[in-house]
Motif scaffolding. Structure first.
Motif, PDB file in Angstrom:
ATOM      1  N   ASP A  59      10.875  -1.529   6.300  1.00  0.00           N
ATOM      2  CA  ASP A  59      10.701  -0.083   6.109  1.00  0.00           C
ATOM      3  C   ASP A  59       9.771   0.216   4.946  1.00  0.00           C
ATOM      4  O   ASP A  59       8.931   1.119   5.015  1.00  0.00           O
ATOM      5  CB  ASP A  59      12.059   0.573   5.866  1.00  0.00           C
ATOM      6  CG  ASP A  59      12.917   0.583   7.125  1.00  0.00           C
ATOM      7  OD1 ASP A  59      12.350   0.414   8.221  1.00  0.00           O
ATOM      8  OD2 ASP A  59      14.147   0.748   6.982  1.00  0.00           O
ATOM      9  N   ALA A  60       9.932  -0.564   3.860  1.00  0.00           N
ATOM     10  CA  ALA A  60       9.061  -0.356   2.697  1.00  0.00           C
ATOM     11  C   ALA A  60       7.608  -0.651   3.039  1.00  0.00           C
ATOM     12  O   ALA A  60       6.686   0.072   2.631  1.00  0.00           O
ATOM     13  CB  ALA A  60       9.534  -1.245   1.545  1.00  0.00           C
ATOM     14  N   ARG A  63       6.324   2.207   5.200  1.00  0.00           N
ATOM     15  CA  ARG A  63       6.059   3.389   4.381  1.00  0.00           C
ATOM     16  C   ARG A  63       4.790   3.207   3.559  1.00  0.00           C
ATOM     17  O   ARG A  63       3.974   4.126   3.416  1.00  0.00           O
ATOM     18  CB  ARG A  63       7.254   3.691   3.470  1.00  0.00           C
ATOM     19  CG  ARG A  63       8.466   4.264   4.215  1.00  0.00           C
ATOM     20  CD  ARG A  63       9.452   4.877   3.230  1.00  0.00           C
ATOM     21  NE  ARG A  63       9.949   3.874   2.290  1.00  0.00           N
ATOM     22  CZ  ARG A  63      11.035   3.139   2.490  1.00  0.00           C
ATOM     23  NH1 ARG A  63      11.726   3.268   3.614  1.00  0.00           N
ATOM     24  NH2 ARG A  63      11.434   2.263   1.582  1.00  0.00           N
ATOM     25  N   SER A  64       4.622   2.019   2.968  1.00  0.00           N
ATOM     26  CA  SER A  64       3.419   1.755   2.160  1.00  0.00           C
ATOM     27  C   SER A  64       2.173   1.837   3.026  1.00  0.00           C
ATOM     28  O   SER A  64       1.139   2.390   2.612  1.00  0.00           O
ATOM     29  CB  SER A  64       3.528   0.374   1.497  1.00  0.00           C
ATOM     30  OG  SER A  64       4.637   0.321   0.624  1.00  0.00           O
ATOM     31  N   ARG A  66       1.801   3.529   5.833  1.00  0.00           N
ATOM     32  CA  ARG A  66       1.539   4.934   6.168  1.00  0.00           C
ATOM     33  C   ARG A  66       0.939   5.683   4.980  1.00  0.00           C
ATOM     34  O   ARG A  66       0.050   6.518   5.140  1.00  0.00           O
ATOM     35  CB  ARG A  66       2.836   5.592   6.607  1.00  0.00           C
ATOM     36  CG  ARG A  66       3.324   5.128   7.979  1.00  0.00           C
ATOM     37  CD  ARG A  66       4.652   5.768   8.316  1.00  0.00           C
ATOM     38  NE  ARG A  66       5.106   5.363   9.654  1.00  0.00           N
ATOM     39  CZ  ARG A  66       6.300   5.656  10.154  1.00  0.00           C
ATOM     40  NH1 ARG A  66       7.182   6.356   9.401  1.00  0.00           N
ATOM     41  NH2 ARG A  66       6.638   5.268  11.369  1.00  0.00           N
ATOM     42  N   ALA A  67       1.474   5.382   3.773  1.00  0.00           N
ATOM     43  CA  ALA A  67       0.951   6.050   2.570  1.00  0.00           C
ATOM     44  C   ALA A  67      -0.513   5.691   2.350  1.00  0.00           C
ATOM     45  O   ALA A  67      -1.348   6.557   2.036  1.00  0.00           O
ATOM     46  CB  ALA A  67       1.785   5.656   1.352  1.00  0.00           C
ATOM     47  N   GLU A  70      -2.566   7.501   4.885  1.00  0.00           N
ATOM     48  CA  GLU A  70      -2.699   8.912   4.532  1.00  0.00           C
ATOM     49  C   GLU A  70      -3.653   9.108   3.364  1.00  0.00           C
ATOM     50  O   GLU A  70      -4.443  10.058   3.342  1.00  0.00           O
ATOM     51  CB  GLU A  70      -1.330   9.493   4.200  1.00  0.00           C
ATOM     52  CG  GLU A  70      -0.410   9.613   5.416  1.00  0.00           C
ATOM     53  CD  GLU A  70       0.970  10.119   5.022  1.00  0.00           C
ATOM     54  OE1 GLU A  70       1.202  10.291   3.810  1.00  0.00           O
ATOM     55  OE2 GLU A  70       1.807  10.321   5.924  1.00  0.00           O
TER      56      GLU A  70
END
Length: 276
Positions: A59-60, A63-64, A66-67, A70
């Motif tokens: 998950d981390a 998320r990283s 995706r960040a 973005e």
């Protein structure tokens, strides 16, 4: 001895296989097939912490990623917006410049030269920084009907006169040049004097009768004497009066009617050939 040891190991292996088969059979025969049996529970008890840790790590990472994705998109969008803002700034500057030029030209067009003069619009194309208040060059010359000593004006007032003419350009002697002398009248009293250049942003009024009631704020206009400048063109405004003891004349510091430091377009007042 060796044979006996081998038999014991084989027996132990067989027993473990049978036990595992029994446990699996028991799990399969459970009324709730989806329930986790003893073996599954044992396995889950061992693997669950590792699975939870791996899930959190995954998950981390997601998320990283995706960040980062973005951030990359935001950078691209930011660069695009910056380019748009810069383009808009250039467009605003262009429109402001066009508006200012249109206003200057509108005021020039509103100038009405006295008979028999006609006007030729000219653009200032060159100026010597070391002699800013002496001369300049415009982009109109003899091909446009410009001749020596033609008055040069703006909508605000007198700029100077043409003193060198070329086929497609002319050099203008500004009223602030020390070689310039213009006959003037005090508009309110009609007293006559001469305005001379000082090579600075100010002019000097000289040879005005001491009895003239000159005061700060008085407007000076061309007198029409001398045959170079027609009568009534605004020359400047009196900013300081000087009356020296024992002097026959009074003098004054004069601010030119036209801002000579920011000239971009001017009008050359040309006379018909027969009138020259």
């Amino acid at each position: 001895m060796i044979l006996a040891g081998s038999r014991r190991r084989v027996s132990l292996f067989v027993a473990l296989v049978v036990l595992a088969g029994a446990l699996l059979t028991l799990q399969v025969r459970s009324p709730e097939r989806r329930a986790v049996g003893p073996v599954g529970q044992a396995v889950l008890s061992v693997l669950l912490p590792a699975q939870v840790s791996l899930g959190r790590a995954a998950d981390a990472v997601i998320r990283s990623w995706r960040a980062l994705n973005e951030i990359g998109q935001l950078r691209v969008e930011n660069a695009r917006l910056r380019a748009e803002v810069e383009a808009l700034r250039r467009e605003v500057a262009r429109l402001q410049e066009a508006s200012a030029e249109a206003e200057r030209l509108r005021r020039l067009v509103g100038f009405r030269a006295p008979d028999p003069y006609a006007t030729v619009a000219a653009r200032v194309v060159a100026r010597d920084p070391s002699r800013w208040y002496t001369t300049l060059i415009v982009d109109r010359g003899s091909r446009d009907g410009v001749s020596r000593n033609d008055p040069v004006v703006t909508a605000d007032g007198l700029v100077g006169r043409v003193f060198e003419v070329y086929p497609s350009a002319a050099r203008v002697l500004l009223v602030t040049d020390p070689r310039s002398a213009v006959g003037v009248l005090v508009q309110s009293s009609r007293d006559a004097g001469v305005v001379e250049g000082t090579a600075t942003e100010r002019l000097r009024l000289r040879y005005l009768s001491r009895s003239s009631p000159l005061r700060e704020g008085d407007v000076l206009v061309t007198s029409g004497l001398g045959g170079v400048f027609p009568r009534g063109i605004r020359v400047g405004v009196v900013r300081a009066v000087v009356r020296s003891v024992g002097a026959l004349f009074q003098e004054a510091e004069v601010e030119p009617a036209t801002d000579l430091s920011r000239l971009e377009e001017v009008l050359v007042m040309v006379r018909p050939t027969a009138a020259r």
